[in-house]
Design a protein around this motif. Sequence first.
Motif, PDB file in Angstrom:
ATOM      1  N   GLU A 527       0.834  -1.214   0.000  1.00  0.00           N
ATOM      2  CA  GLU A 527       0.000   0.000   0.000  1.00  0.00           C
ATOM      3  C   GLU A 527       0.864   1.258   0.000  1.00  0.00           C
ATOM      4  O   GLU A 527       0.574   2.219  -0.701  1.00  0.00           O
ATOM      5  N   LYS A 528       1.950   1.211   0.780  1.00  0.00           N
ATOM      6  CA  LYS A 528       2.850   2.371   0.840  1.00  0.00           C
ATOM      7  C   LYS A 528       3.473   2.628  -0.543  1.00  0.00           C
ATOM      8  O   LYS A 528       3.547   3.763  -0.998  1.00  0.00           O
ATOM      9  N   GLY A 534       1.625   7.438  -6.397  1.00  0.00           N
ATOM     10  CA  GLY A 534       0.525   8.363  -6.666  1.00  0.00           C
ATOM     11  C   GLY A 534      -0.811   7.661  -6.856  1.00  0.00           C
ATOM     12  O   GLY A 534      -1.740   8.229  -7.418  1.00  0.00           O
ATOM     13  N   ILE A 535      -0.882   6.409  -6.409  1.00  0.00           N
ATOM     14  CA  ILE A 535      -2.156   5.674  -6.528  1.00  0.00           C
ATOM     15  C   ILE A 535      -2.828   5.731  -5.158  1.00  0.00           C
ATOM     16  O   ILE A 535      -2.371   5.087  -4.211  1.00  0.00           O
ATOM     17  N   ASP A 536      -3.880   6.510  -5.036  1.00  0.00           N
ATOM     18  CA  ASP A 536      -4.484   6.667  -3.712  1.00  0.00           C
ATOM     19  C   ASP A 536      -5.248   5.406  -3.310  1.00  0.00           C
ATOM     20  O   ASP A 536      -5.448   4.495  -4.109  1.00  0.00           O
ATOM     21  N   LYS A 537      -5.667   5.380  -2.047  1.00  0.00           N
ATOM     22  CA  LYS A 537      -6.273   4.184  -1.458  1.00  0.00           C
ATOM     23  C   LYS A 537      -7.446   3.684  -2.296  1.00  0.00           C
ATOM     24  O   LYS A 537      -7.570   2.490  -2.580  1.00  0.00           O
ATOM     25  N   GLU A 538      -8.284   4.646  -2.716  1.00  0.00           N
ATOM     26  CA  GLU A 538      -9.519   4.276  -3.424  1.00  0.00           C
ATOM     27  C   GLU A 538      -9.172   3.625  -4.774  1.00  0.00           C
ATOM     28  O   GLU A 538      -9.690   2.567  -5.134  1.00  0.00           O
ATOM     29  N   ARG A 539      -8.186   4.238  -5.497  1.00  0.00           N
ATOM     30  CA  ARG A 539      -7.785   3.696  -6.795  1.00  0.00           C
ATOM     31  C   ARG A 539      -7.053   2.361  -6.602  1.00  0.00           C
ATOM     32  O   ARG A 539      -7.232   1.420  -7.386  1.00  0.00           O
ATOM     33  N   ALA A 540      -6.248   2.296  -5.549  1.00  0.00           N
ATOM     34  CA  ALA A 540      -5.517   1.058  -5.265  1.00  0.00           C
ATOM     35  C   ALA A 540      -6.522  -0.064  -5.028  1.00  0.00           C
ATOM     36  O   ALA A 540      -6.368  -1.186  -5.536  1.00  0.00           O
ATOM     37  N   GLU A 541      -7.556   0.233  -4.304  1.00  0.00           N
ATOM     38  CA  GLU A 541      -8.574  -0.761  -3.986  1.00  0.00           C
ATOM     39  C   GLU A 541      -9.267  -1.198  -5.276  1.00  0.00           C
ATOM     40  O   GLU A 541      -9.493  -2.379  -5.526  1.00  0.00           O
ATOM     41  N   ARG A 542      -9.580  -0.204  -6.120  1.00  0.00           N
ATOM     42  CA  ARG A 542     -10.297  -0.498  -7.361  1.00  0.00           C
ATOM     43  C   ARG A 542      -9.424  -1.360  -8.290  1.00  0.00           C
ATOM     44  O   ARG A 542      -9.872  -2.338  -8.870  1.00  0.00           O
ATOM     45  N   LEU A 547      -5.508  -8.288  -5.185  1.00  0.00           N
ATOM     46  CA  LEU A 547      -4.176  -8.667  -4.707  1.00  0.00           C
ATOM     47  C   LEU A 547      -4.033  -8.297  -3.227  1.00  0.00           C
ATOM     48  O   LEU A 547      -3.583  -9.108  -2.414  1.00  0.00           O
ATOM     49  N   LEU A 548      -4.462  -7.072  -2.883  1.00  0.00           N
ATOM     50  CA  LEU A 548      -4.320  -6.624  -1.493  1.00  0.00           C
ATOM     51  C   LEU A 548      -5.090  -7.551  -0.557  1.00  0.00           C
ATOM     52  O   LEU A 548      -4.607  -7.922   0.516  1.00  0.00           O
ATOM     53  N   ARG A 549      -6.276  -7.955  -0.997  1.00  0.00           N
ATOM     54  CA  ARG A 549      -7.098  -8.861  -0.178  1.00  0.00           C
ATOM     55  C   ARG A 549      -6.364 -10.190   0.021  1.00  0.00           C
ATOM     56  O   ARG A 549      -6.309 -10.738   1.115  1.00  0.00           O
ATOM     57  N   ALA A 550      -5.782 -10.686  -1.060  1.00  0.00           N
ATOM     58  CA  ALA A 550      -5.083 -11.979  -0.965  1.00  0.00           C
ATOM     59  C   ALA A 550      -3.865 -11.864  -0.045  1.00  0.00           C
ATOM     60  O   ALA A 550      -3.542 -12.798   0.688  1.00  0.00           O
TER      61      ALA A 550
END
Length: 623
Positions: A527-528, A534-542, A547-550
């Motif tokens: 995430e960091k 420059g990918i904010d949390k919302e875009r990272a989630e989208r 991957l983050l969930r896994a």
Amino acid sequence: METAAAQELKIKTFKELKRTHTCGELAKKDEGITAILNGWVAVTRDHGGVIFIDLRDRYGVTQVVFKPEVVSPEVMQKAHSLRSEWVVSVKGKLEARPKGMENPKLTTGEIELLAESVEILNESKTPPFEISDETQASEDVRLFYRFLDLRRPTMQEKFKVRHVAALSVRNYLHSRGFYEIETPLLMRSTPEGARDYIVPSRTNRGKFYALPQSPQLLKQILMISGFDRYFQLARCLRDEDLRADRQPEFTQIDMEMAFVTQEDVWEVIEGMMAALFKDTLNLKLTLPFPRLTYREAMNCYGTDKPDTRFGWELADLTAFGAKTTFKVFAETAKKGGAIKGLTIPKPPEFTRSQLDLLEETAKQYGAKGLANFSHEGGELKSPLLKFFDEKERKEIVNLLGLKEGHISFIVADRWEVACTVLGRLRNDLAKRFKVIPENKWSHLWIYEFPVFEYNAGENRFDAMHNIVTCPYEEDLPKLDEGFSTPLPLNDPAHPWGHIRGYQYDLVLNGSEIASGGIRIHKRQIQEKVLQILGIDKERAERMFGFLLRALDYGAPPHGGIAPGFDRIVALLVGSDNIRDVIAFPKTSAGLSLMDGSPAEVDARQLEELGIRLMDEGNSKGKK
Ligand code: ASP
């Protein structure tokens, strides 16, 4: 006895005409047998009423002879009518060629088939170019008639190597415990650097799949699923502006391994390359491959993909320059730049105007200028000589390794610029003066790449290679330091510019043939990194939510690599064009000339997808 007319009427089934042998397998030991061969007429020759044809198939060429004293006038007439690329079935008796008529270049060169009968299986239009190894045809013509181009023996040979290479990779990786697992071609769009090809969904209007740029995130998920070792000959699709040796779709030997260090990945790849070279070229590679860090490679060769088949290593004059009174050198060094030199034997044709031309090239490559020193007739020569005293001149000669008859080129600039300009000149000059030995295979690992690289245009940091590259453990604190530092992003001392990553490339003869890394397996770090990019949390989630969930569910440490299969095969067959080893490639404009794609689709197809083309809309609007 059947009459000729009865024979004429009798239609032979293909079963009767089917080959008993291929055109590449008959030899002296088969003398006397009766054989049926099927193939394409490569060449026909009429030697005083005796007709010779070279019959070709994938396996080789066999000479067929029609003699008027052996066959009927009807058969002779048929033989006369044969033209290039007609498909025939010939039945005959295998004979040794008369003494002195053997062709040692052919495996079938000692024999010929004395024809008894011939059937024409299919005629052919006159091909637009000769089906032979050498061709004058332009690449566009070859690609339009790719079915004929691929018929050329040299092309057939390339695809044989490609097949053997694929088999070798599969066998080797199987022996090392890898599973071959396929990942989807239709997936979520997760732009990884290049643009995605997107595919509209008919059943979910307004939604789109993307074609994968690589199975990167999916192979990481396979590690999280516990497969431990995965590979796939994966098709990757990137919607990029094409360069000469790029294709919008290409094949990677995509791999990932769990619980490994980068050295483990290298060891597997070294074994795989050794197997590949053994199986395709019967060559034994020396293992392990040499290794250089990114900084060492840049300092030494001015590139992160050095061709190490020849020397010409760059010299460093920065420390020396810092002590001199020559302003250009002293200031470059003071500002944290570098003074680099390239020394080569001076070619006799290197005149003043040649030097000017070379300086022009250096400027095109980004340098402000190109200085030179040479040693001729026992004397050091240079337009810069007046700036240095006797002691300094000696030091210059020493640092550059400048010997009698040699010339050195100097660039003083930002470190990257000084290195890369000379690196490019090194390659250009080595090609021009033909110093690169052929038949030499120089593999080299480049590792310890920076994780981030500053993008001046956008004033932000980009991932130098991959958004999932794991930083060195000791550089991890710099992730946070970068958020709190007062330094602006463009300051060369910004912490984010100094984070080393477990990222590596395999280079062969100056081409990058594989890229890989140890991945981030902790969600917080991933995430960091996304935040820095420059990918904010919302875009990272989208984009990367899956991957983050896994990563939240017990992701093991893991890493991998993806050798470029097309590039490797091209090198193995000695071609500098990857289109030569892709059966149906695109042109550099992204066109497939044979089938005419990309092409318009029916209006109805677009309608079903709920898509209206903008141009069409505009022109409607204007009416
Ligand atoms: N996915 C990366 C690429 O396509 C390779 C890798 O890191 O395995 O370049």
